[in-house]
Scaffold this motif. Structure first.
Motif, PDB file in Angstrom:
ATOM      1  N   LEU A   1      43.651 -51.155   2.735  1.00 15.24           N
ATOM      2  CA  LEU A   1      42.384 -50.634   2.253  1.00 15.24           C
ATOM      3  C   LEU A   1      42.408 -50.718   0.729  1.00 15.24           C
ATOM      4  N   VAL A   2      41.376 -51.317   0.151  1.00 14.63           N
ATOM      5  CA  VAL A   2      41.331 -51.478  -1.292  1.00 14.63           C
ATOM      6  C   VAL A   2      40.020 -50.908  -1.808  1.00 14.63           C
ATOM      7  N   GLU A   3      40.141 -49.847  -2.605  1.00 12.20           N
ATOM      8  CA  GLU A   3      38.964 -49.221  -3.195  1.00 12.20           C
ATOM      9  C   GLU A   3      38.628 -49.854  -4.545  1.00 12.20           C
ATOM     10  N   SER A   4      37.371 -49.775  -4.904  1.00  8.49           N
ATOM     11  CA  SER A   4      36.922 -50.215  -6.221  1.00  8.49           C
ATOM     12  C   SER A   4      35.630 -49.490  -6.544  1.00  8.49           C
TER      13      SER A   4
ATOM     14  N   TYR B   1      40.003 -41.630  -2.530  1.00  5.87           N
ATOM     15  CA  TYR B   1      40.769 -42.419  -1.585  1.00  5.87           C
ATOM     16  C   TYR B   1      39.932 -42.734  -0.348  1.00  5.87           C
ATOM     17  N   CYS B   2      40.059 -43.951   0.099  1.00  7.80           N
ATOM     18  CA  CYS B   2      39.468 -44.373   1.358  1.00  7.80           C
ATOM     19  C   CYS B   2      40.538 -44.260   2.446  1.00  7.80           C
ATOM     20  N   ALA B   3      40.137 -43.865   3.646  1.00  9.65           N
ATOM     21  CA  ALA B   3      41.097 -43.713   4.729  1.00  9.65           C
ATOM     22  C   ALA B   3      40.479 -44.181   6.039  1.00  9.65           C
ATOM     23  N   ALA B   4      41.331 -44.643   6.935  1.00 15.99           N
ATOM     24  CA  ALA B   4      40.876 -45.120   8.243  1.00 15.99           C
ATOM     25  C   ALA B   4      41.685 -44.438   9.341  1.00 15.99           C
TER      26      ALA B   4
ATOM     27  N   GLY C   1      43.464 -45.668  -4.071  1.00 12.92           N
ATOM     28  CA  GLY C   1      42.635 -44.759  -4.844  1.00 12.92           C
ATOM     29  C   GLY C   1      41.944 -45.428  -6.019  1.00 12.92           C
ATOM     30  N   THR C   2      40.813 -44.852  -6.406  1.00 16.87           N
ATOM     31  CA  THR C   2      40.093 -45.310  -7.585  1.00 16.87           C
ATOM     32  C   THR C   2      39.639 -44.083  -8.372  1.00 16.87           C
ATOM     33  N   GLN C   3      39.792 -44.154  -9.680  1.00 19.01           N
ATOM     34  CA  GLN C   3      39.524 -42.995 -10.534  1.00 19.01           C
ATOM     35  C   GLN C   3      38.031 -42.884 -10.843  1.00 19.01           C
TER      36      GLN C   3
END
Length: 123
Positions: free
Chosen positions: A4-7, A94-97, A116-118
């Protein structure tokens, strides 16, 4: 391997909007519960919102009416639209599945996490 990649995070002023993205690889989100959590400096990670694969959503009271979760199954991507941001929304998001189950608020029930992304909201 599931990733999982956050942006989409950044520095904004109070009242502004941001849209976070979470691209998932290695697993389809079509039948997964997806969630967003956040962790502010010096605090524990907390639930923000979750979207079950049935379409049911569950929002934390602190963001209800301001944040919206959505998903694009074709792109295997989940979004978090954040409007009317407040300084207290400052955190790492944070994204989670979750492989199975409904839109839970418990981070222990999620199987996969992004890095995570700030998000920083200035007053």
């Amino acid at each position: 391997q599931v990733q999982l990649v956050e942006s989409g995070g950044g520095l904004v002023q109070a009242g502004d909007s941001l849209r976070l993205s979470c691209v998932v690889s290695g697993r389809t989100i079509n039948y997964s519960t997806m969630g967003w959590f956040r962790q502010a400096p010096g605090k524990e990670r907390e639930f923000v919102v979750a979207s079950g694969w049935t379409g049911r959503t569950n929002y934390a009271d602190a963001v209800k009416g301001r944040f919206t979760i959505s998903r694009d199954n074709a792109k295997n991507t989940v979004y978090l639209q954040m409007n009317s941001l407040k300084p207290e929304d400052t955190a790492v998001y944070y994204c989670a599945a979750r492989r199975n189950g409904l839109a839970s608020q418990s981070e222990n029930e999620y199987d996969y996490w992004g890095q995570g992304t700030q998000v920083t909201v200035s007053s």
